[in-house]
Design an enzyme around this catalytic site. Sequence first.
Site, short mmCIF file in Angstrom:
data_model
loop_
_atom_site.label_atom_id
_atom_site.label_comp_id
_atom_site.label_asym_id
_atom_site.label_seq_id
_atom_site.Cartn_x
_atom_site.Cartn_y
_atom_site.Cartn_z
N PRO A 127 -26.90 38.67 25.48
CA PRO A 127 -28.76 39.30 25.21
C PRO A 127 -29.11 38.05 24.45
O PRO A 127 -28.75 37.53 23.60
CB PRO A 127 -27.87 40.33 24.02
CG PRO A 127 -26.42 39.70 23.50
CD PRO A 127 -25.60 38.93 24.87
N ASN A 128 -30.34 38.60 24.62
CA ASN A 128 -31.74 37.49 23.96
C ASN A 128 -31.57 35.94 24.53
O ASN A 128 -32.65 35.40 24.02
CB ASN A 128 -31.44 37.80 22.18
CG ASN A 128 -31.56 39.63 22.02
OD1 ASN A 128 -32.86 39.80 22.45
ND2 ASN A 128 -30.90 40.10 21.67
N ARG B 219 -37.95 32.77 21.05
CA ARG B 219 -36.93 33.50 19.79
C ARG B 219 -36.70 32.71 19.25
O ARG B 219 -36.79 31.52 19.48
CB ARG B 219 -36.56 33.93 20.61
CG ARG B 219 -34.43 34.38 20.06
CD ARG B 219 -33.53 34.42 20.91
NE ARG B 219 -32.65 35.49 19.85
CZ ARG B 219 -30.91 35.12 19.47
NH1 ARG B 219 -30.68 34.80 20.66
NH2 ARG B 219 -30.90 35.80 19.34
N TYR C 66 -33.60 28.24 17.35
CA TYR C 66 -32.58 28.52 18.51
C TYR C 66 -33.10 27.07 19.67
O TYR C 66 -33.42 27.00 20.57
CB TYR C 66 -32.73 29.77 19.20
CG TYR C 66 -31.94 30.44 18.10
CD1 TYR C 66 -29.93 30.44 18.56
CD2 TYR C 66 -32.43 31.51 18.10
CE1 TYR C 66 -29.83 30.98 18.33
CE2 TYR C 66 -31.75 32.50 17.79
CZ TYR C 66 -30.18 32.40 17.23
OH TYR C 66 -29.26 32.85 17.06
N ASN D 291 -22.09 31.27 26.21
CA ASN D 291 -22.66 32.15 25.35
C ASN D 291 -22.91 33.96 25.21
O ASN D 291 -23.85 33.95 26.00
CB ASN D 291 -23.63 31.68 24.85
CG ASN D 291 -24.65 32.18 23.45
OD1 ASN D 291 -24.31 32.42 22.94
ND2 ASN D 291 -25.68 30.88 23.78
N ALA E 287 -25.07 37.93 20.90
CA ALA E 287 -24.51 38.95 19.47
C ALA E 287 -23.13 39.52 19.51
O ALA E 287 -22.18 39.76 18.87
CB ALA E 287 -25.19 39.71 19.16
N ASP F 10 -11.10 40.80 26.40
CA ASP F 10 -10.25 41.30 27.11
C ASP F 10 -10.11 41.31 28.23
O ASP F 10 -9.35 40.55 29.28
CB ASP F 10 -10.05 42.96 26.70
CG ASP F 10 -9.30 43.40 25.64
OD1 ASP F 10 -8.93 42.86 24.59
OD2 ASP F 10 -10.16 44.64 25.73
N GLU G 152 -16.35 28.30 24.91
CA GLU G 152 -18.13 29.54 24.28
C GLU G 152 -18.55 28.46 23.44
O GLU G 152 -18.41 27.84 22.87
CB GLU G 152 -16.83 30.45 22.76
CG GLU G 152 -18.23 30.86 22.12
CD GLU G 152 -17.30 31.78 20.74
OE1 GLU G 152 -15.74 31.28 21.39
OE2 GLU G 152 -17.95 32.45 20.10
N HIS H 92 -22.93 27.86 21.45
CA HIS H 92 -23.54 28.05 20.60
C HIS H 92 -24.31 27.78 20.21
O HIS H 92 -23.94 26.19 20.18
CB HIS H 92 -22.99 28.86 19.08
CG HIS H 92 -22.00 30.46 19.43
ND1 HIS H 92 -22.81 31.57 19.85
CD2 HIS H 92 -20.50 30.28 19.38
CE1 HIS H 92 -21.51 32.24 19.93
NE2 HIS H 92 -20.69 31.55 19.21
N SER I 25 -26.74 27.75 18.34
CA SER I 25 -27.10 27.75 16.33
C SER I 25 -25.60 27.25 15.85
O SER I 25 -24.75 27.59 16.02
CB SER I 25 -27.17 28.70 15.43
OG SER I 25 -26.52 29.54 15.70
N ARG J 125 -24.20 30.13 9.41
CA ARG J 125 -24.95 31.23 8.87
C ARG J 125 -24.93 32.97 8.07
O ARG J 125 -24.45 32.45 6.97
CB ARG J 125 -25.50 31.74 9.84
CG ARG J 125 -26.54 30.31 11.09
CD ARG J 125 -26.68 30.95 12.66
NE ARG J 125 -28.12 31.62 12.52
CZ ARG J 125 -27.75 32.67 13.30
NH1 ARG J 125 -27.77 31.87 15.07
NH2 ARG J 125 -29.58 33.50 13.82
N ARG K 182 -21.59 36.51 11.17
CA ARG K 182 -21.99 35.99 12.27
C ARG K 182 -19.97 34.97 12.23
O ARG K 182 -20.35 34.27 13.31
CB ARG K 182 -22.77 34.53 12.46
CG ARG K 182 -24.83 35.74 12.99
CD ARG K 182 -25.55 34.31 13.31
NE ARG K 182 -26.46 35.61 12.75
CZ ARG K 182 -27.33 36.23 13.76
NH1 ARG K 182 -26.53 36.21 14.83
NH2 ARG K 182 -28.65 36.47 13.03
C1 DQA Z 1 -25.96 32.28 19.53
C2 DQA Z 1 -25.60 33.11 18.16
C3 DQA Z 1 -25.43 33.99 17.95
O1 DQA Z 1 -24.90 34.68 16.86
C4 DQA Z 1 -26.50 35.02 17.98
O2 DQA Z 1 -26.81 36.37 17.85
C5 DQA Z 1 -27.20 34.37 19.19
C6 DQA Z 1 -27.07 33.29 19.97
C7 DQA Z 1 -26.24 30.70 19.13
O3 DQA Z 1 -26.41 30.47 20.95
O4 DQA Z 1 -26.96 30.79 18.60
O5 DQA Z 1 -28.14 35.27 19.71
O6 DQA Z 1 -24.94 32.56 20.29
#
Ligand code: DQA
Length: 145
Positions: free
Chosen positions: A9-10, A17, A22, A73, A76, A86, A97, A99, A101, A106, A110
Amino acid sequence: MKILIIHGPNLNMLGKREPDIYGATTLEEINNSLKKLAADLGAEAAFFQSNSEGDIVSTIQDAMSEYDGIIINPGAYTHTSVAIRDAILSSGLPVVEAHISNVYKREDFRQKSYVSGVALGVISGFGVNSYFLGLKGLIEHLENN
Ligand code: DQA
């Protein structure tokens, strides 16, 4: 070798954003670079982005029969989703995984990832380069196993 790259998401808002956290690179630019890097390393990359947890779960389930590994990624959902954890476990696929950031420097909420404990590896804090490092690591892992 086929790798699926999942953005949660996002992440469709990258570039607009919170650029101080980011960066200015858009999701399309990241995906184009990942596609090129995968090809340079002898692999094929496919992409999926969703703001919906259920769609991400279904995509991980479907990936089992088609892909050799996943870069995710989870945005959230990293910090909330037992369902994504799962799905990763039941897929049996190696998952990295990534990220943008460094989530560990943070907010407290998180600091917990439901995904890390079932991931092959975790890369956090290198900006968009986290995806590229993750892809290199995953391809090397698949070549050696
Ligand atoms: C994120 C870190 C997450 O905490 C955040 O909710 C994101 C982006 C990152 O890529 O740093 O949406 O996954």
